[in-house]
Structures are given as C-alpha cells and as structure tokens.
Design an enzyme around this catalytic site. Structure first.
Site, PDB file in Angstrom:
ATOM      1  N   HIS A  92      47.593  38.025  45.181  1.00  0.00           N
ATOM      2  CA  HIS A  92      46.189  37.632  45.328  1.00  0.00           C
ATOM      3  C   HIS A  92      45.781  36.593  44.282  1.00  0.00           C
ATOM      4  O   HIS A  92      44.956  35.723  44.561  1.00  0.00           O
ATOM      5  CB  HIS A  92      45.304  38.879  45.208  1.00  0.00           C
ATOM      6  N   SER A 118      38.643  34.390  46.583  1.00  0.00           N
ATOM      7  CA  SER A 118      38.334  35.757  46.983  1.00  0.00           C
ATOM      8  C   SER A 118      36.850  35.849  47.350  1.00  0.00           C
ATOM      9  O   SER A 118      36.401  35.106  48.218  1.00  0.00           O
ATOM     10  CB  SER A 118      38.726  36.718  45.862  1.00  0.00           C
TER      11      SER A 118
END
Length: 257
Positions: free
Chosen positions: A236, A102
């Site tokens: 995610h 991320s």
C-alpha cells in the site's frame, strides 16, 4: 455561506491548510498533495524538493495533528472537501495538479469535482494512488470499533511511525485524527463515477493487500479526458520506496509553461 467570504477566511487560509517545504517565489504551476488516512504533511517532506523550481508543492495539513493539533478534526468527506477547496481559491492563478494517496485520492477527486462544478476551474490533471474509485468502494465501519481495531488496520497498511501507535501518551494524541480519518473512509461511497474535467493518472503497488490493478483501472470511468495506470513493486505504501520514480512520472505529466 459561500467560500472565501470575510467571516470564514481566517480558519481556511493557505498557510493554515497547506505546508510548503521549499520556497517558490514565482510558481508557474502548483502540485497539491493530499495525504492518507492517519497521515500528515510531514510524510511528504521529500516531495517539496523533488520538482523543478517552477513547481510549488503544497501538502495538505489536515486539522487535529501536528501544529494543527488543537483544531477540531473533520470526519466527513464533504466538509473536508469544502474547507480544502475554499483554501485553494487564492492559489488558482497558475495550473493546479492534484495528487492523493489512499484516502487522499478520494479527497483529490472530490476537490477536482467541486472546483469544476462550483468555481468553473478544471485541474490540469488528477493523480490517484492506492485507492478504489468511488463506484467500487466497499467501506468498512472500522470507525465504529475500538482503538485496537483501528490501530491494527493502520499497522496492516503501513505508513505510520510505530512509536505513535505503541507509546500510550503518543497514541492518545494521534487517535482522534486517526478515528476522524477512518470515519471519512468508512462513510464515503460507493457513489457514481462522476467524470472529472482533466486526465486521470493512477498508481498502485502490485502487492497492495486491498486493491487490485483491475480496481485501479476502473478509475478510467471517471476520466473522459484520458486515463493511464502505472504499477510498482510493493504494497500500500509502495510510494515510500519508489518516490523518485513516482515524482518523476507526476512531474512529466504536469503542464509546463
């Protein structure tokens, strides 16, 4: 001031900036893991023992959290990259692999660029996870909103202990770091896809709410030395469930000497 000068050595030593979860007396290679926004080194505790004895695993310790709680948070990508790269300089005696998840993927990319441009050091490979490449970023100004909006985004993405978000006392402790990280995320990019001097490997959960395989494939525009994308079931934070397979792939793509 140039990195590594005597006056700024103390706040940027390897022990201050990097956590080692296992002892590697004579490393033959190093893997630097760069956590996500709002994350900390402890999230990657299991990575410390997931590689062969010749691999030293370093996990970045961002300021403003855990045992660096009293250190001022950093809220600009360029500044964080400078400090991190400076701390890496004494550790470049063996091949270096970068892995970022991320926000950490953008930081890994910027670190690879800075190492090459300023210090003439090419990483062995760059591994980017769950993050659009620099030229595809569409920053959201969540950092300009209240704590509620930030907490909702952290919950949406996952990867953070719910107790830290619901307990008022704990939330007060962690919010400065979360806000600093999301300021980085909200002010970084879009920017040109500058090439890195190493192969790039990308990883993505197929149910990620914000990133598509096409987005991750666009990292190929930064990778004249080779690119490959792997996808996993999950969102995610697919890497929590698929840590054994992910670390196996990373290990197989590191230089072995």
């Amino acid at each position: 001031m140039n990195p590594g000068t005597a006056t700024d050595t103390a706040p940027t030593t390897a022990d201050r900036w990097f956590r080692r979860y296992s002892r590697t007396p004579a490393p033959r290679r190093r893997l630097l893991v760069l956590p996500h926004a709002g994350g900390s080194a402890s999230f990657y505790h299991d990575w410390g023992t997931a590689f062969d004895p010749g691999t030293e695993v370093l996990v970045a310790r961002y300021p403003g959290r855990h045992d660096r709680l009293l250190d001022p948070c950093i809220d600009r990508m360029e500044e964080l990259t400078e400090h991190l790269t400076r701390a890496l300089l004494p550790l470049l005696d063996v091949p270096l692999t970068l892995f970022g998840h991320s926000m950490g993927a953008s930081l890994a990319y910027e670190t690879a660029l800075l190492l090459s441009r300023r210090h003439g050091v090419a990483a062995e490979s760059l591994h980017v996870s769950s993050r659009k490449p620099p030229h595809r970023l569409t920053p959201r100004p969540l950092h300009e909103q209240g704590d509620t909006a930030l907490i909702e985004e952290v919950r949406r993405l996952g990867g953070t202990d719910e107790a830290l978000l619901t307990d008022p006392d704990l939330r007060e402790i962690v919010m400065p770091a979360i806000r600093a990280d999301f300021t980085i995320v909200g002010t970084y990019g879009p920017r040109p896809a500058a090439p890195v001097d190493c192969p790039v490997y990308a990883y993505l959960g197929t149910e990620d709410p914000s990133i598509t395989p096409d987005d991750m494939s666009a990292w190929s525009q930064t990778a004249p030395h080779g690119f490959h994308l792997d996808t996993f079931p999950g969102a995610h934070f697919y890497l929590t469930e698929h840590r054994p397979r992910l670390t196996e792939l990373v290990a197989g793509r590191m230089v072995h000497v």
